[in-house]
Design a protein around this motif. Structure first.
Motif, PDB file in Angstrom:
ATOM      1  N   GLY A 136       0.977  -1.080  -0.132  1.00 43.81           N
ATOM      2  CA  GLY A 136       0.026  -0.085   0.053  1.00 43.81           C
ATOM      3  C   GLY A 136       0.710   1.308  -0.007  1.00 43.81           C
ATOM      4  N   HIS A 137       1.794   1.497   0.889  1.00 46.43           N
ATOM      5  CA  HIS A 137       2.677   2.550   0.905  1.00 46.43           C
ATOM      6  C   HIS A 137       3.569   2.599  -0.348  1.00 46.43           C
ATOM      7  CE1 HIS A 137       2.347   4.239   5.079  1.00 46.43           C
ATOM      8  NE2 HIS A 137       1.650   3.208   5.158  1.00 46.43           N
ATOM      9  N   THR A 138       3.843   1.449  -1.211  1.00 50.62           N
ATOM     10  CA  THR A 138       4.746   1.537  -2.487  1.00 50.62           C
ATOM     11  C   THR A 138       3.718   2.132  -3.364  1.00 50.62           C
ATOM     12  OG1 THR A 138       5.976  -0.236  -1.841  1.00 50.62           O
ATOM     13  CG2 THR A 138       5.852   0.120  -4.172  1.00 50.62           C
ATOM     14  N   VAL A 139       2.615   2.027  -3.293  1.00 47.63           N
ATOM     15  CA  VAL A 139       1.554   2.258  -4.308  1.00 47.63           C
ATOM     16  C   VAL A 139       1.285   3.735  -4.244  1.00 47.63           C
ATOM     17  CG1 VAL A 139      -0.772   2.501  -4.967  1.00 47.63           C
ATOM     18  CG2 VAL A 139       0.261   0.143  -4.684  1.00 47.63           C
ATOM     19  N   ILE A 140       1.363   4.413  -3.093  1.00 48.07           N
ATOM     20  CA  ILE A 140       0.988   5.773  -2.819  1.00 48.07           C
ATOM     21  C   ILE A 140       2.281   6.420  -2.846  1.00 48.07           C
ATOM     22  CG2 ILE A 140      -0.946   5.365  -1.216  1.00 48.07           C
ATOM     23  CD1 ILE A 140       0.932   6.009   1.018  1.00 48.07           C
ATOM     24  N   MET A 141       3.626   6.235  -2.994  1.00 52.74           N
ATOM     25  CA  MET A 141       4.731   6.626  -3.109  1.00 52.74           C
ATOM     26  C   MET A 141       5.206   6.906  -4.359  1.00 52.74           C
ATOM     27  SD  MET A 141       7.323   5.822   0.043  1.00 52.74           S
ATOM     28  CE  MET A 141       6.952   3.985   0.269  1.00 52.74           C
ATOM     29  N   LEU A 142       4.719   5.807  -5.295  1.00 55.46           N
ATOM     30  CA  LEU A 142       5.050   5.678  -6.917  1.00 55.46           C
ATOM     31  C   LEU A 142       4.884   6.828  -7.388  1.00 55.46           C
ATOM     32  CD1 LEU A 142       6.515   3.891  -8.873  1.00 55.46           C
ATOM     33  CD2 LEU A 142       4.145   2.747  -9.312  1.00 55.46           C
ATOM     34  N   PRO A 143       3.667   7.599  -7.454  1.00 53.47           N
ATOM     35  CA  PRO A 143       3.347   8.777  -8.167  1.00 53.47           C
ATOM     36  C   PRO A 143       4.209   9.930  -7.976  1.00 53.47           C
ATOM     37  CG  PRO A 143       1.338   8.012  -7.375  1.00 53.47           C
ATOM     38  CD  PRO A 143       2.548   7.082  -6.720  1.00 53.47           C
ATOM     39  N   PHE A 144       4.657  10.157  -6.676  1.00 59.46           N
ATOM     40  CA  PHE A 144       5.460  11.039  -6.443  1.00 59.46           C
ATOM     41  C   PHE A 144       7.059  11.019  -6.784  1.00 59.46           C
ATOM     42  CE2 PHE A 144       2.222  11.091  -3.289  1.00 59.46           C
ATOM     43  CZ  PHE A 144       1.614  12.420  -3.132  1.00 59.46           C
ATOM     44  N   ILE A 146       7.784   9.128  -9.453  1.00 60.68           N
ATOM     45  CA  ILE A 146       7.759   9.205 -10.994  1.00 60.68           C
ATOM     46  C   ILE A 146       7.570  10.694 -11.301  1.00 60.68           C
ATOM     47  CG2 ILE A 146       6.343   8.976 -13.152  1.00 60.68           C
ATOM     48  CD1 ILE A 146       5.661   6.331 -11.885  1.00 60.68           C
ATOM     49  N   ARG A 147       6.619  11.647 -10.740  1.00 65.00           N
ATOM     50  CA  ARG A 147       6.494  13.076 -11.111  1.00 65.00           C
ATOM     51  C   ARG A 147       7.708  13.959 -10.803  1.00 65.00           C
ATOM     52  NH1 ARG A 147       3.547  13.323 -14.956  1.00 65.00           N
ATOM     53  NH2 ARG A 147       3.654  15.700 -14.743  1.00 65.00           N
ATOM     54  N   VAL A 148       8.365  13.573  -9.484  1.00 67.32           N
ATOM     55  CA  VAL A 148       9.596  14.195  -9.369  1.00 67.32           C
ATOM     56  C   VAL A 148      10.812  13.940 -10.237  1.00 67.32           C
ATOM     57  CG1 VAL A 148      11.319  14.883  -7.508  1.00 67.32           C
ATOM     58  CG2 VAL A 148       8.570  15.005  -7.034  1.00 67.32           C
ATOM     59  N   ILE A 149      10.970  12.912 -10.598  1.00 64.31           N
ATOM     60  CA  ILE A 149      11.996  12.177 -11.252  1.00 64.31           C
ATOM     61  C   ILE A 149      11.747  12.812 -12.952  1.00 64.31           C
ATOM     62  CG2 ILE A 149      13.260  10.420 -12.161  1.00 64.31           C
ATOM     63  CD1 ILE A 149      13.014   9.065  -9.613  1.00 64.31           C
ATOM     64  N   ALA A 150      10.603  12.723 -13.356  1.00 64.34           N
ATOM     65  CA  ALA A 150      10.082  12.968 -14.546  1.00 64.34           C
ATOM     66  C   ALA A 150      10.425  14.592 -14.530  1.00 64.34           C
ATOM     67  CB  ALA A 150       8.729  12.842 -14.863  1.00 64.34           C
ATOM     68  N   SER A 151      10.217  15.638 -13.644  1.00 69.70           N
ATOM     69  CA  SER A 151      10.659  16.908 -13.860  1.00 69.70           C
ATOM     70  C   SER A 151      11.900  17.203 -14.090  1.00 69.70           C
ATOM     71  CB  SER A 151       9.875  17.523 -12.568  1.00 69.70           C
ATOM     72  OG  SER A 151      10.118  19.004 -12.348  1.00 69.70           O
ATOM     73  N   SER A 152      12.730  16.310 -13.142  1.00 70.78           N
ATOM     74  CA  SER A 152      14.250  16.283 -12.992  1.00 70.78           C
ATOM     75  C   SER A 152      14.641  16.142 -14.723  1.00 70.78           C
ATOM     76  CB  SER A 152      14.825  15.422 -12.214  1.00 70.78           C
ATOM     77  OG  SER A 152      16.082  15.778 -12.146  1.00 70.78           O
ATOM     78  N   LEU A 153      14.248  14.927 -15.243  1.00 72.58           N
ATOM     79  CA  LEU A 153      14.452  14.696 -16.512  1.00 72.58           C
ATOM     80  C   LEU A 153      14.162  15.536 -17.661  1.00 72.58           C
ATOM     81  CD1 LEU A 153      13.513  10.678 -16.263  1.00 72.58           C
ATOM     82  CD2 LEU A 153      15.837  11.786 -16.624  1.00 72.58           C
ATOM     83  N   ALA A 154      13.117  16.273 -17.312  1.00 70.94           N
ATOM     84  CA  ALA A 154      12.587  17.418 -18.499  1.00 70.94           C
ATOM     85  C   ALA A 154      13.701  18.447 -18.496  1.00 70.94           C
ATOM     86  CB  ALA A 154      11.197  18.057 -17.936  1.00 70.94           C
ATOM     87  N   ASN A 155      14.611  18.705 -17.564  1.00 72.03           N
ATOM     88  CA  ASN A 155      15.755  19.522 -17.591  1.00 72.03           C
ATOM     89  C   ASN A 155      16.985  18.815 -18.128  1.00 72.03           C
ATOM     90  OD1 ASN A 155      14.346  21.883 -16.522  1.00 72.03           O
ATOM     91  ND2 ASN A 155      14.579  21.053 -14.593  1.00 72.03           N
ATOM     92  N   PHE A 156      17.063  17.532 -18.382  1.00 72.58           N
ATOM     93  CA  PHE A 156      17.929  16.924 -18.826  1.00 72.58           C
ATOM     94  C   PHE A 156      18.363  16.968 -20.332  1.00 72.58           C
ATOM     95  CE2 PHE A 156      20.073  12.700 -20.156  1.00 72.58           C
ATOM     96  CZ  PHE A 156      21.448  12.876 -19.784  1.00 72.58           C
ATOM     97  N   ASP A 157      19.313  17.302 -20.782  1.00 75.37           N
ATOM     98  CA  ASP A 157      19.595  17.210 -22.455  1.00 75.37           C
ATOM     99  C   ASP A 157      19.896  15.870 -22.682  1.00 75.37           C
ATOM    100  OD1 ASP A 157      20.289  17.641 -24.963  1.00 75.37           O
ATOM    101  OD2 ASP A 157      21.749  19.190 -24.532  1.00 75.37           O
ATOM    102  N   PHE A 158      19.160  15.071 -23.473  1.00 73.43           N
ATOM    103  CA  PHE A 158      19.489  13.732 -23.883  1.00 73.43           C
ATOM    104  C   PHE A 158      20.371  13.557 -24.876  1.00 73.43           C
ATOM    105  CE2 PHE A 158      15.168  13.427 -21.829  1.00 73.43           C
ATOM    106  CZ  PHE A 158      15.390  12.146 -20.892  1.00 73.43           C
ATOM    107  N   ALA A 159      20.660  14.668 -25.478  1.00 73.18           N
ATOM    108  CA  ALA A 159      21.962  14.688 -26.454  1.00 73.18           C
ATOM    109  C   ALA A 159      23.194  14.118 -26.101  1.00 73.18           C
ATOM    110  CB  ALA A 159      22.060  16.172 -26.974  1.00 73.18           C
TER     111      ALA A 159
END
Length: 262
Positions: A136-144, A146-159
């Motif tokens: 249950g706690h893994t499920v409620i932590m997963l969205p946070f 994903i969203r925070v790491i995805a936000s960090s990846l948005a600033n990453f230059d994949f080049a």
């Protein structure tokens, strides 16, 4: 213009009083020397802070909350980092639907999610309470995560990643040697946010706990049912300080992550 600014400042002050007023009242009430919670306090005493360490169940359940949060955080990271990377890096059919699935635990009311997990994890599949609590706690932590790491990846230059691949590094090695080091501040921030969400959770934990296994927030609710002393106020102050410190660290990490990519 000056009158307008004064009106806005007064309205802002009212909002801050509305939000912070209850926290200030709890903080002052925690120093009440008497045996009943009251505000304003009749004196100053730290005995209820000492009482926290004398009540064994507070220490036991706090340990359970920390262990569940840390282990659940690990599982959420193992699932969340690849998911955030795939959602940020690639365009594929069903991406929006998959993203909605990962975010759904935040959108669904906690009491509904908790009852559903109780119905299937414990009643139907007869999982041990500790295992169900961890899931249950893994499920409620997963969205946070994903969203925070995805936000960090948005600033990453994949080049940069493409350059590493073109120079002969394998995709897996590039991910661990190039991508992860560049988003480590976002990962740490995600861990801290998810930890706070798990440690302070009530709506999921109340369905996932049972005899001999409980978390600190649920134990606090149980204590309030039988006692009206300022011990809970003292614990609340400590939790507020912990939350404020971790949020300050998160803000610094996210700011560092943003400016280092510019």
């Amino acid at each position: 213009m000056r009158e307008k600014n004064r009106g806005l400042a007064f309205f802002t002050l009212l909002v801050y009083i509305f939000l912070l007023g209850p926290l200030v009242i709890i903080a002052f009430a925690s120093f009440e020397p008497g045996s009943v919670l009251k505000f304003p306090p009749t004196g100053f005493s730290l005995k209820w802070y000492r009482n926290i360490w004398e009540v064994k169940m507070f220490l036991t359940t706090a340990g359970t909350s920390i262990i569940v949060s840390l282990i659940g955080n690990l599982f959420a990271l193992l699932l969340g980092i690849p998911a955030a990377y795939a959602l940020s890096r690639f365009a594929f059919k069903g991406k929006e639907a998959l993203n909605a699935v990962f975010i759904s635990p935040v959108l669904i009311p906690g009491i509904v999610l908790g009852f559903t997990m109780l119905r299937y994890l414990i009643v139907t599949y007869h999982l041990p309470i500790y295992a169900a609590l961890l899931i249950g706690h893994t499920v409620i932590m997963l969205p946070f995560i994903i969203r925070v790491i995805a936000s960090s990846l948005a600033n990453f230059d994949f080049a940069v990643e493409e350059a590493a691949l073109s120079l002969g590094a394998g995709r897996l090695k590039t991910f661990f040697k190039v991508v992860l080091p560049n988003i480590k501040s976002g990962i740490i921030a995600a861990i801290l946010i998810a930890f706070l969400e798990s440690f302070n959770n009530v709506d999921i934990s109340v369905f996932m706990t049972g005899p001999g296994i409980s978390t600190l927030p649920i134990q606090m609710l149980t204590y309030v049912e039988n006692h009206f002393d300022p011990t809970i106020a003292a614990i609340s102050v400590l939790l507020m300080i912990l939350t404020a410190v971790l949020m300050f660290i998160i803000e610094r990490l996210m700011g560092l992550s943003y400016f280092t990519k510019r």
